[in-house]
Design an enzyme around this catalytic site. Structure first.
Site, PDB file in Angstrom:
ATOM      1  N   ALA A  57       0.922  -1.106   0.049  1.00 22.32           N
ATOM      2  CA  ALA A  57      -0.025   0.085  -0.014  1.00 22.32           C
ATOM      3  C   ALA A  57       0.752   1.036  -0.252  1.00 22.32           C
ATOM      4  O   ALA A  57       0.534   2.165  -0.640  1.00 22.32           O
ATOM      5  CB  ALA A  57      -1.006   0.004   1.253  1.00 22.32           C
ATOM      6  N   ALA A  60       2.152   1.573  -3.476  1.00 20.90           N
ATOM      7  CA  ALA A  60       0.734   2.421  -4.321  1.00 20.90           C
ATOM      8  C   ALA A  60       0.858   3.708  -4.035  1.00 20.90           C
ATOM      9  O   ALA A  60       0.689   4.456  -5.059  1.00 20.90           O
ATOM     10  CB  ALA A  60      -0.521   1.461  -4.110  1.00 20.90           C
ATOM     11  N   GLU A  61       0.554   4.129  -2.904  1.00 22.75           N
ATOM     12  CA  GLU A  61       0.499   5.585  -2.642  1.00 22.75           C
ATOM     13  C   GLU A  61       1.428   6.537  -2.695  1.00 22.75           C
ATOM     14  O   GLU A  61       1.191   7.465  -3.461  1.00 22.75           O
ATOM     15  CB  GLU A  61       0.156   5.864  -1.184  1.00 22.75           C
ATOM     16  CG  GLU A  61      -0.239   7.197  -0.645  1.00 22.75           C
ATOM     17  CD  GLU A  61      -0.907   7.282   0.519  1.00 22.75           C
ATOM     18  OE1 GLU A  61      -1.230   8.269   0.771  1.00 22.75           O
ATOM     19  OE2 GLU A  61      -1.622   6.243   1.249  1.00 22.75           O
ATOM     20  N   THR A  62       2.691   5.934  -3.018  1.00 22.30           N
ATOM     21  CA  THR A  62       3.992   6.628  -3.041  1.00 22.30           C
ATOM     22  C   THR A  62       3.666   7.092  -4.770  1.00 22.30           C
ATOM     23  O   THR A  62       4.175   8.211  -4.914  1.00 22.30           O
ATOM     24  CB  THR A  62       5.151   5.751  -3.165  1.00 22.30           C
ATOM     25  OG1 THR A  62       5.344   5.651  -1.653  1.00 22.30           O
ATOM     26  CG2 THR A  62       6.471   6.589  -3.598  1.00 22.30           C
ATOM     27  N   SER A  65       0.625   9.144  -5.430  1.00 20.96           N
ATOM     28  CA  SER A  65       0.996  10.723  -5.016  1.00 20.96           C
ATOM     29  C   SER A  65       1.813  11.404  -6.086  1.00 20.96           C
ATOM     30  O   SER A  65       1.741  12.588  -6.483  1.00 20.96           O
ATOM     31  CB  SER A  65       1.577  10.694  -3.695  1.00 20.96           C
ATOM     32  OG  SER A  65       0.433  10.343  -2.669  1.00 20.96           O
TER      33      SER A  65
END
Length: 138
Positions: A57, A60-62, A65
Site C-alpha cells: 500500500a 501504491a500511495e507513493t 501521489s
C-alpha cells in the site's frame, strides 16, 4: 526537463523518508504513467515471510501521489492522498515489485489513479485506486 531528469528529481526527494526506508525507486515515466519499484525482502515481509500488504500500500500511495505532480502547479500547489483502496491478489516472498500509476481523472481539486502492482515476471500482485486532493501552498 527530460524524463531521466524528472525521475532523478523524484528519487532525490526520497532521501530520509519512508520511500528510502522501503528502497522505493522511480524507474519509468511516460505520457500517461509513472512506475516505481520496490525490492521484496525481509525488510518488507510480514511475520509469515511474505510481502506485507502495508508495504504494498505504501508503494501504491507513493507512486499515485508522485504522479499527481505532473498535473499541478508545484510552485503553488501540493498533493495529499485522501483515500486508498487496495486488493492483494497474489503473495510474494522475494524479488521485485513494480507499481504503475495511470490517471483515471485529473480534475482541478482531485485526482483519481489506478495503480497496478506486478512482479518481475509480470504476475499481478495487487491493484489499488487512490484519490488525491490538490491543496494550495501557504
Amino acid at each position: 526537463m527530460n524524463k531521466k531528469d524528472i525521475l532523478k528529481s523524484f528519487n532525490d526527494r526520497n532521501k530520509n523518508t519512508l520511500m528510502e526506508t522501503l528502497d522505493i525507486e522511480y524507474v519509468a515515466i511516460g505520457d500517461d504513467f509513472l512506475t516505481a519499484k520496490m525490492p521484496v525482502n525481509a525488510k518488507v515481509h510480514q511475520p509469515y515471510g511474505q510481502l506485507h500488504g502495508g508495504a504494498t500500500a505504501a508503494l501504491a500511495e507513493t507512486v499515485g501521489s508522485a504522479a499527481s505532480n505532473f498535473f499541478i502547479d508545484t510552485e503553488n500547489q501540493f498533493i495529499n492522498g485522501i483515500q486508498l483502496s487496495i486488493n492483494h491478489i497474489k503473495s510474494k516472498r522475494e524479488g521485485v515489485v513494480f507499481a504503475t500509476a495511470r490517471n483515471i481523472h485529473a480534475g482541478k481539486t482531485t485526482h483519481l489513479w489506478e495503480v497496478t502492482i506486478v512482479d518481475e515476471n509480470d504476475d499481478l500482485i495487487s491493484v489499488a485506486k487512490m484519490t488525491n486532493i490538490i491543496l494550495k501552498k501557504r
